[in-house]
Write an enzyme that holds these catalytic residues in place. Structure first.
Site, PDB file in Angstrom:
ATOM      1  CB  VAL A  13      32.494  44.787  45.738  1.00  0.00           C
ATOM      2  CG1 VAL A  13      32.968  45.614  44.570  1.00  0.00           C
ATOM      3  CG2 VAL A  13      31.419  43.795  45.273  1.00  0.00           C
ATOM      4  CB  SER A  14      35.013  39.633  44.976  1.00  0.00           C
ATOM      5  OG  SER A  14      33.747  39.009  45.081  1.00  0.00           O
ATOM      6  CB  THR A  15      34.904  40.106  39.678  1.00  0.00           C
ATOM      7  OG1 THR A  15      36.050  40.948  39.673  1.00  0.00           O
ATOM      8  CG2 THR A  15      34.231  40.142  38.327  1.00  0.00           C
TER       9      THR A  15
END
Length: 548
Positions: A13-15
């Site tokens: 998951v990206s920020t």
């Protein structure tokens, strides 16, 4: 007894995704664990990239570890919550899946209900990957459309340059305005005044650096920084947008003809008259013939300045003898000195011919004198073994920080459950802890990869002799363009000692350079020890750095 299918779980998951859409690593893992339990699959490992974009493999250390473990046959299948967790672009996704399939590892998506062990699954993957990329590109186009609309109405997008600051004008932070920072604006005006008075880019940068001024990101001014300020119409009160398309991938090659240039809502720092004067000078100088150095510079960007460590670039001096004959001397000089001036570094020039001869001779000596190369190989293996303890110590420290952050999370959760902390404060603190935790987990993954490389079997003398021998032979047989390409592919850096003589040459080999550029083994004219004999060359299976 039927052997269970060994499964590797991958989650990412990206920020931005976590903030905007609420994607959760824990939810992905929980779902995939239950799936494996339901279908009697053995979990061989979990690979989690937290707060990392799916744009490329670079920086995704857990994905890199997964691909290495796939080569080692540690599992039979990789499963993800959604296939876009593996890659954002269809071409990257297919490349990763192809790498897995070459190692007899299937790829399965939980949400899309297909796996690549069947022709139908592979077809579905390609179709859904294309649809997903279309959706992403549509979102990107919509964002660009919004940015273009803002620009056309005179509003700025992105970060503001030196001299300005963006401040919020409403409580929700949705509206902002750009104001002048007078201390920085004075520097900008000074740059325009100096250029309009006839000073060059380097002279201006040198002047500012001597006076202790810094750029917006706290670095000394360079000729590029000065040029960007002089060419930015924002300083005269205008908004410029859409000069380039796909900057992240195409850089300056993506220049467009649909430039947006309108009056902005922000105040100007320089007058319209000053702007026009400077642009006239910029246009005049751009049409002047650029300096072109005669000669072929083989080591540009590879030699490091002995004073500051910056890359050294081509330079020359032209003098006249007493009889009027022109004498041209060619050098390598410090790049920081040439772009930022004497307040940052000095020329530290070295003669071009002497430097190139010293480097090629150093490589030749390593091939023809076995005791030199054996010493290098011994040093490599000692360095690899010596790195293990510091890396393990750092890994232990990182793990301790991870454990401490996990304890803090449990502590805040307990306080929240007992109503001793309000919801907003709990959410804010939890987000802060998760960000710190993501950083430490990424660091742990990187260290584990480094330890994996350093604990591999020792580097053999035959392998090093093969690589350096083939490199040396190709250098002596190839024309200049190929020699320069080889140099920049293989040579990582060249350091100089205090006397400005070649101190060390660091060579970096990997599977790709070895396969595509050093694949032909040279035959030795002399069957002396240290000369590489004709025959099958040892194969490189890992990245290898050699200092000679």
């Amino acid at each position: 007894m039927i052997q269970k299918v060994r499964v590797a779980i991958y989650a990412r998951v990206s920020t931005e995704e976590q903030a905007e859409y609420g994607y959760s690593i824990d939810a992905q893992l929980d779902t995939l664990r239950k799936y494996c339990e339901l279908y009697s699959r053995e979990i061989a490992g979990e690979y989690v990239d937290r707060g990392v974009s799916g744009k490329s493999i670079e920086g995704r250390y857990e994905l890199q570890r997964l691909l290495l473990d796939a080569k080692d046959g540690k599992f039979d299948e990789v499963i993800v919550w959604k296939f876009n967790r593996m890659a954002r672009k269809n071409i990257d996704l297919l490349h990763i899946v192809d790498m897995l399939e070459k190692n007899n590892v299937a790829f399965r998506s939980f949400s899309e209900s297909f796996d690549t062990s069947t022709p139908t699954g592979r077809f579905a993957l390609q179709m859904m990957g294309a649809v997903s990329e279309l959706e992403r590109n549509t979102i990107v186009d919509n964002v660009k459309m919004g940015h273009k609309h803002r620009a056309k109405t005179g509003k700025h997008n992105g970060k503001v340059p030196l001299g300005y600051r963006s401040v919020k004008v409403d409580l929700r932070g949705r509206e902002s305005k750009i104001v002048i920072i007078e201390e920085e604006a004075a520097i900008v005006r000074n740059i325009f005044e100096q250029y309009s008075a006839g000073h060059g880019l380097k002279a201006i940068a040198n002047n500012l650096n001597h006076r202790g001024h810094k750029t917006r990101i706290g670095k000394p001014f360079s000729t590029c920084a000065i040029r960007d300020i002089l060419d930015n119409p924002m300083f005269v009160g205008k908004i410029r947008y859409n000069r380039y398309e796909n900057w992240a991938e195409r850089r300056r090659k993506g220049k467009t003809s649909e430039l947006i240039l309108v009056e902005g809502h922000h105040p100007a720092i320089v007058s319209d008259e000053m702007w026009k004067k400077v642009q006239l000078l910029r246009q005049k100088k751009s049409s002047m013939p650029k300096k072109r150095f005669e000669g072929e510079y083989l080591l540009t960007g590879l030699i490091r300045c002995p004073e500051c460590g910056a890359a050294m670039t081509a330079s020359r001096t032209v003098n006249r003898a007493k009889d009027g004959t022109k004498i041209v001397r060619m050098y390598y000089s410090c790049g920081r000195f040439r772009s930022q001036g004497s307040s940052v570094c000095h020329a530290n020039s070295v003669r071009k011919d002497e430097a190139e001869k010293a480097v090629t001779e150093r490589i030749r000596q390593a091939v023809t004198q076995p005791h030199i190369l054996k010493k290098v190989v011994r040093s490599i293996n000692e360095h690899r073994s010596g790195r293990i303890k510091p890396l393990r110590d750092e890994l232990a420290a990182v793990q301790a920080r991870i454990d401490k952050l996990e304890e803090k999370k449990l502590k805040y959760l307990g306080l929240y459950e007992m109503d001793e902390i309000d919801r907003d404060l709990f959410a804010e603190r939890l987000n802060d802890l998760n960000r710190e935790l993501d950083t430490e987990l990424t660091r742990r993954s990187k260290l584990e990869l480094e330890l994996r490389d350093d604990q591999a079997e020792p580097v053999s003398y035959e392998l090093v002799r093969s690589l350096v021998g083939r490199f040396d032979t190709l250098l002596h047989r190839s024309p200049f363009p190929q020699r320069k390409t080889l140099m920049h592919l293989i040579v990582k850096k060249i350091t100089l000692d205090e006397g400005k003589c070649v101190d060390s040459v660091e060579l970096a080999f990997n599977e790709e350079t070895e396969k595509h550029f050093l694949s032909v083994a040279p035959s030795a004219e002399l069957n002396a020890e240290g000369a590489f004999p004709f025959g099958k060359a040892p194969t490189l299976k890992q990245k290898l750095s050699i200092v000679i």
